[in-house]
Design a protein around this motif. Structure first.
Motif, PDB file in Angstrom:
ATOM      1  N   LEU A  31      83.530  52.354  25.741  1.00 49.10           N
ATOM      2  CA  LEU A  31      84.043  53.417  24.878  1.00 49.10           C
ATOM      3  C   LEU A  31      83.088  54.616  24.837  1.00 49.10           C
ATOM      4  N   ILE A  32      81.862  54.405  25.274  1.00 45.17           N
ATOM      5  CA  ILE A  32      80.831  55.443  25.188  1.00 45.17           C
ATOM      6  C   ILE A  32      80.570  56.091  26.541  1.00 45.17           C
ATOM      7  N   ALA A  33      80.331  55.280  27.554  1.00 47.43           N
ATOM      8  CA  ALA A  33      79.979  55.788  28.891  1.00 47.43           C
ATOM      9  C   ALA A  33      81.217  55.853  29.773  1.00 47.43           C
ATOM     10  N   PRO A  34      81.378  56.941  30.504  1.00 48.46           N
ATOM     11  CA  PRO A  34      82.525  57.027  31.412  1.00 48.46           C
ATOM     12  C   PRO A  34      82.482  55.903  32.443  1.00 48.46           C
ATOM     13  N   ASP A  35      83.590  55.243  32.580  1.00 49.70           N
ATOM     14  CA  ASP A  35      83.696  54.091  33.451  1.00 49.70           C
ATOM     15  C   ASP A  35      85.157  54.020  33.897  1.00 49.70           C
ATOM     16  N   PRO A  36      85.473  53.371  34.991  1.00 49.72           N
ATOM     17  CA  PRO A  36      86.877  53.316  35.411  1.00 49.72           C
ATOM     18  C   PRO A  36      87.830  52.793  34.324  1.00 49.72           C
ATOM     19  N   GLU A  37      87.373  51.875  33.487  1.00 48.50           N
ATOM     20  CA  GLU A  37      88.238  51.303  32.452  1.00 48.50           C
ATOM     21  C   GLU A  37      88.233  52.099  31.144  1.00 48.50           C
ATOM     22  N   SER A  38      87.324  53.047  30.995  1.00 51.17           N
ATOM     23  CA  SER A  38      87.134  53.743  29.720  1.00 51.17           C
ATOM     24  C   SER A  38      88.396  54.436  29.208  1.00 51.17           C
ATOM     25  N   ARG A  39      89.084  55.155  30.075  1.00 50.87           N
ATOM     26  CA  ARG A  39      90.281  55.882  29.650  1.00 50.87           C
ATOM     27  C   ARG A  39      91.369  54.918  29.182  1.00 50.87           C
TER      28      ARG A  39
ATOM     29  N   SER B 275      80.087  42.491  15.898  1.00 53.35           N
ATOM     30  CA  SER B 275      78.941  41.894  15.220  1.00 53.35           C
ATOM     31  C   SER B 275      77.877  42.956  14.988  1.00 53.35           C
ATOM     32  N   ALA B 276      77.115  42.800  13.937  1.00 57.57           N
ATOM     33  CA  ALA B 276      76.006  43.726  13.674  1.00 57.57           C
ATOM     34  C   ALA B 276      75.004  43.724  14.822  1.00 57.57           C
ATOM     35  N   VAL B 277      74.963  42.675  15.600  1.00 57.37           N
ATOM     36  CA  VAL B 277      74.050  42.614  16.746  1.00 57.37           C
ATOM     37  C   VAL B 277      74.412  43.674  17.796  1.00 57.37           C
ATOM     38  N   SER B 278      75.651  44.157  17.767  1.00 56.82           N
ATOM     39  CA  SER B 278      76.072  45.200  18.718  1.00 56.82           C
ATOM     40  C   SER B 278      75.259  46.467  18.573  1.00 56.82           C
ATOM     41  N   LYS B 279      74.893  46.787  17.348  1.00 54.51           N
ATOM     42  CA  LYS B 279      74.130  48.018  17.147  1.00 54.51           C
ATOM     43  C   LYS B 279      72.866  48.008  17.998  1.00 54.51           C
ATOM     44  N   VAL B 280      72.145  46.926  17.955  1.00 56.78           N
ATOM     45  CA  VAL B 280      70.905  46.806  18.730  1.00 56.78           C
ATOM     46  C   VAL B 280      71.222  46.796  20.224  1.00 56.78           C
ATOM     47  N   ASP B 281      72.173  45.967  20.609  1.00 57.19           N
ATOM     48  CA  ASP B 281      72.497  45.795  22.019  1.00 57.19           C
ATOM     49  C   ASP B 281      72.998  47.096  22.647  1.00 57.19           C
ATOM     50  N   VAL B 282      73.920  47.772  21.980  1.00 62.50           N
ATOM     51  CA  VAL B 282      74.515  48.989  22.532  1.00 62.50           C
ATOM     52  C   VAL B 282      73.527  50.158  22.506  1.00 62.50           C
ATOM     53  N   LEU B 283      72.872  50.377  21.379  1.00 60.04           N
ATOM     54  CA  LEU B 283      71.942  51.512  21.302  1.00 60.04           C
ATOM     55  C   LEU B 283      70.808  51.375  22.304  1.00 60.04           C
ATOM     56  N   ARG B 284      70.324  50.167  22.499  1.00 62.45           N
ATOM     57  CA  ARG B 284      69.250  49.963  23.479  1.00 62.45           C
ATOM     58  C   ARG B 284      69.751  50.225  24.908  1.00 62.45           C
ATOM     59  N   SER B 285      71.033  49.976  25.153  1.00 62.78           N
ATOM     60  CA  SER B 285      71.605  50.232  26.482  1.00 62.78           C
ATOM     61  C   SER B 285      71.587  51.713  26.838  1.00 62.78           C
TER      62      SER B 285
ATOM     63  N   ALA C  15      71.338  62.675  23.683  1.00 58.51           N
ATOM     64  CA  ALA C  15      72.785  62.898  23.533  1.00 58.51           C
ATOM     65  C   ALA C  15      73.553  61.587  23.691  1.00 58.51           C
ATOM     66  N   ALA C  16      73.171  60.793  24.680  1.00 52.78           N
ATOM     67  CA  ALA C  16      73.830  59.500  24.898  1.00 52.78           C
ATOM     68  C   ALA C  16      73.554  58.551  23.737  1.00 52.78           C
ATOM     69  N   GLU C  17      72.321  58.540  23.263  1.00 49.92           N
ATOM     70  CA  GLU C  17      71.973  57.696  22.114  1.00 49.92           C
ATOM     71  C   GLU C  17      72.762  58.102  20.876  1.00 49.92           C
ATOM     72  N   ASP C  18      72.897  59.405  20.650  1.00 47.96           N
ATOM     73  CA  ASP C  18      73.647  59.898  19.493  1.00 47.96           C
ATOM     74  C   ASP C  18      75.115  59.491  19.578  1.00 47.96           C
ATOM     75  N   LEU C  19      75.712  59.651  20.748  1.00 47.74           N
ATOM     76  CA  LEU C  19      77.107  59.267  20.930  1.00 47.74           C
ATOM     77  C   LEU C  19      77.280  57.768  20.699  1.00 47.74           C
ATOM     78  N   ALA C  20      76.373  56.975  21.243  1.00 49.82           N
ATOM     79  CA  ALA C  20      76.440  55.520  21.049  1.00 49.82           C
ATOM     80  C   ALA C  20      76.339  55.176  19.564  1.00 49.82           C
ATOM     81  N   SER C  21      75.450  55.837  18.867  1.00 45.91           N
ATOM     82  CA  SER C  21      75.274  55.593  17.437  1.00 45.91           C
ATOM     83  C   SER C  21      76.542  55.931  16.657  1.00 45.91           C
TER      84      SER C  21
END
Length: 131
Positions: A12-20, A37-47, A54-60
């Protein structure tokens, strides 16, 4: 309710073939609450950490718009007892989604191992746009 694991949130954050297709699917299913899960916040933001502010802000922003289920002791206990070959974060996702089974419309993931484990656990799964 629609449960998103980290692999789905990342799409949902990074452009990818499946994103649209995933974004369209989410809009089509807007009437279902969206959770993770609340664990997503850590997992996704670290990714997105190495991709710049800008990418970190969008992920957040994306993660903050989805209800985060707390990682209580019961979830950790259930995750540790799962018989599927999953990493710790993935086991927490599956345990969290399984606890919400009654109201679950779909468990959304793009990780084949997660999808197989979720299906074996009796959860309805979805990977919009995946072949």
């Amino acid at each position: 309710m629609i449960y998103f694991d980290s692999s789905a949130l990342i799409k949902l954050i990074a452009p990818d073939p499946e994103s649209r297709v995933l974004s369209e699917w989410v809009q089509h299913n807007w009437n279902h609450p969206r959770v993770t899960s609340a664990v997503s916040k850590v997992d996704v933001l670290r990714s997105f950490r190495d991709m710049g502010p800008a990418a970190e802000d969008l992920a957040s922003i994306v993660v903050s718009k989805i209800e985060q289920l707390p990682v209580r002791q019961e979830i950790l206990d259930n995750a540790s007892e799962l018989g599927f070959p999953l990493g710790s974060v993935e086991a927490i996702h599956l345990a969290s989604a399984s606890q919400s089974r009654e109201g679950l419309h779909a468990f959304v993931s793009y990780d084949p191992v997660m999808l197989e484990a979720a299906q074996k656990a009796g959860l309805a799964t979805a990977s919009p746009g995946a072949e």
